[in-house]
Structures are given as C-alpha cells and as structure tokens.
Design an enzyme around this catalytic site. Structure first.
Site, short mmCIF file in Angstrom:
data_model
loop_
_atom_site.label_atom_id
_atom_site.label_comp_id
_atom_site.label_asym_id
_atom_site.label_seq_id
_atom_site.Cartn_x
_atom_site.Cartn_y
_atom_site.Cartn_z
N CYS A 123 0.83 -1.30 -0.06
CA CYS A 123 -0.08 -0.05 -0.06
C CYS A 123 0.68 1.38 -0.10
CB CYS A 123 -0.88 -0.01 1.36
SG CYS A 123 -1.80 1.48 1.52
N HIS A 157 -9.63 -3.79 -2.01
CA HIS A 157 -8.58 -3.01 -1.59
C HIS A 157 -9.08 -1.59 -1.16
CE1 HIS A 157 -3.90 -2.18 -0.60
NE2 HIS A 157 -4.63 -1.02 -0.81
N GLU A 158 -9.61 -0.93 -2.19
CA GLU A 158 -9.87 0.48 -1.92
C GLU A 158 -11.02 0.74 -1.00
OE1 GLU A 158 -7.73 2.66 -2.68
OE2 GLU A 158 -6.52 1.37 -4.08
N HIS A 213 -10.40 0.73 2.42
CA HIS A 213 -9.62 2.08 2.99
C HIS A 213 -10.91 2.87 3.45
CE1 HIS A 213 -5.32 2.25 2.15
NE2 HIS A 213 -5.55 1.87 0.99
#
Length: 317
Positions: free
Chosen positions: A143, A187-188, A191
């Site tokens: 990341c 993955h995003e 966040h």
C-alpha cells in the site's frame, strides 16, 4: 476446504475463517521476482505531485482509520476537480487505486484503474459490496500509505464480488467484478472502512513487516496516531483473514519425451518399396508424457523445498 490451484499472475490478519461462511482458497503464483529480505529500506512517497496540492497520507495518520467517511452528495465542478487530482496522484505514484483517506480526506470515494487504458478509469462514490464469492484468492499486497515496498504480505480476497455505487455523475451503478479488478475494488473499499492491507496479513507476514511498521510509527511525532482499525470494522471483514501463511500444493509439471518406435509394415508403394530395394521397416517417433514434481512457491519459508518468490507490481501500492 477445497483448494483451487490456479497458474496466473499474482492478497489476511490473525483471526480464523468465519464459521458461518465457507471459503475455498486459490493461490496465484507471484511472477515478478524481487528480494524477499525485510531490510527496512523505506519506499519514500513523493513530497509533491504535479497539478495538485494533495500528498499521500501515511500510516499512522488518523485519517486512514477514521470511520465513517462522509458520503458524497454533490457532484459539482469541485468534486470533479478533486477526483481528477486523485487520479493524477494515483498515476504519478504508479498505483492502481487511491481512496480519499489516502490523501487526508475522509470522504466516501475512491478512484482506480485496473488496466493500462484510461478508458478503464473508475470513480466510485458511496460504494457497497452486496455479494461476495465463496472462492477466495490469495495474493501479495502492499500500500502507498505504508510507504515501503517491503511492507507487503499475503491477503485473501474474494474472487468475484457484486457491488453498487454512484459514479462521477451521481448515477447508480450495479456491477459484478472479478479477478484483479475485484481485488483492487476490495482493497480501496477497505480504505473507506479504515482497514489497511497490513490488517489482513497472516501472522508470519505481519511479523516480517513489523520492523517497517515500527519505523513508520516512530517517524510520526503527533499524539493522535491511529495504529489500529475500528474494532467493529475489523470484525466485519470479508473474507476473514488467513490464520497462517498459505502454501500452495505441489504442482505436477508434464514433460513430453520422444521415443522411437518401429512399425511392422513395409514402407513405400507396392511389394518392392519406393525404389529398387526391398521394403524397410518405417521408424516413427512417439511422444510420451512424463510427470515431474515442481517445488512449491513459498515466500520467506524456511523449508528448502520452497522456492523464493517476490512481489508483483500491485505490491508497490
């Protein structure tokens, strides 16, 4: 648990798999071989980016852990400018995705592009994953906000997902994503939930990356460091992280060997062969398949049977 072993390009913390959900695991071989040593050499993010004042928010700044993020309700010129600048930062950082918390904005939006074509750019607002596949793929992830090429490890992601979100025009989008695009989206999406890929590492990878994590903590001098994710969001992670580093089963590689085999009938035409001599026995080559066992692909394993493999381009994120 059924194990799927796919051969392809190249992503889990301390909890075990949820008893309510049964996942099958696929391991995709890492193809770009680099060093596996955790040498604490930090990957420095740029201090500025062309065309924007945004910079990468690095662990353990609180913006990366703050939840919930503010929903996007205005799709005006200011919003378009912000998302275009996010794409600039993403491309200049050589990433494939960037979420608003990664530039210090606690807004419910991220951008990504899983390809080399600008036509695949996506701006995702107020997303929701409505369905997760049972099949899980294990790959290596890193990341930008963790700043280090060496702070990467195995992360389990669902092979496909069904999602709902609003695009840059405020229109509702319903899609089914699979493979690499599904991984980038997950993955995003993490966040926006205050989850970093390091939170999903198995214990072995977390231990290997801990020196770099400690260095990042030491570089942050403010008193508001947010080292850990929100407990509720952590407990709700799908899929559940790996409880140990996944090693794929031994692969069988087939090799073909040629062997000569004589046929019993005469060659040529008629009784006397194609020339003046008698008929010769024809020689024919026959291919036979021979199985050969290949060593497993096991990053950082102490077992000499396991080959060392490295991180892919995705691990630079």
């Amino acid at each position: 648990m059924k194990i799927y072993n796919h051969l392809a390009l190249t992503i889990a913390l301390f909890a075990s798999a949820s008893p309510a959900v049964s996942f099958s695991i696929s391991y995709q071989r890492l193809s770009n071989v680099v060093t596996n040593k955790h040498s604490c050499v930090m990957r420095l993010n740029p201090t500025s980016f062309q065309g924007t004042d945004f910079v990468i928010t690095e662990y353990p700044r609180p913006a990366l852990r703050r939840v919930p993020n503010e929903p996007i309700t205005e799709f005006d010129d200011a919003f378009e400018t912000m998302t275009q600048e996010m794409l600039m930062v993403m491309y200049e950082s050589k990433g494939v995705g960037l979420a608003a918390p990664q530039i210090g904005l606690n807004q419910n939006v991220f951008v990504y592009n899983p390809s080399d074509s600008k036509s695949m750019e996506r701006i995702v607002c107020n997303p929701k994953v409505t369905k997760y596949s049972d099949e899980v793929v294990v790959e290596q992830e890193g990341c930008l906000s963790l700043r280090s090429d060496e702070c990467a490890g195995q992360v389990a992601r669902c092979k496909w997902i069904e999602v709902e979100y609003m695009n840059e025009r405020g229109q509702k989008v319903i899609r089914r994503l699979k493979d690499f695009e599904a991984r980038v989206f997950q993955h995003e999406y993490d966040h926006l939930k205050g989850i970093l890929c390091v939170d999903r590492f198995p214990p072995e990878d977390r231990e290997a990356a801990q020196e770099n994590i400690n260095k990042l903590l030491g570089l942050y001098t403010e008193s508001d460091a947010a080292a850990d994710p929100d407990a509720e969001e952590f407990n709700n992670m799908v899929p559940r992280p790996l409880s140990a580093r996944y090693m794929p089963p031994l692969e069988v590689e087939e090799e073909e060997e040629e062997h000569e085999q004589q046929e019993g009938k005469s060659g040529g035409f008629g009784g006397g062969g194609f020339g003046t001599g008698g008929g010769k026995k024809a020689t024919k080559k026959k291919k036979e398949t021979k199985k050969k066992m290949k060593a497993r692909d096991g990053t950082r394993s102490d077992n000499p049977m396991f080959k060392k493999s490295g991180k892919t381009a995705f691990a630079n994120r």
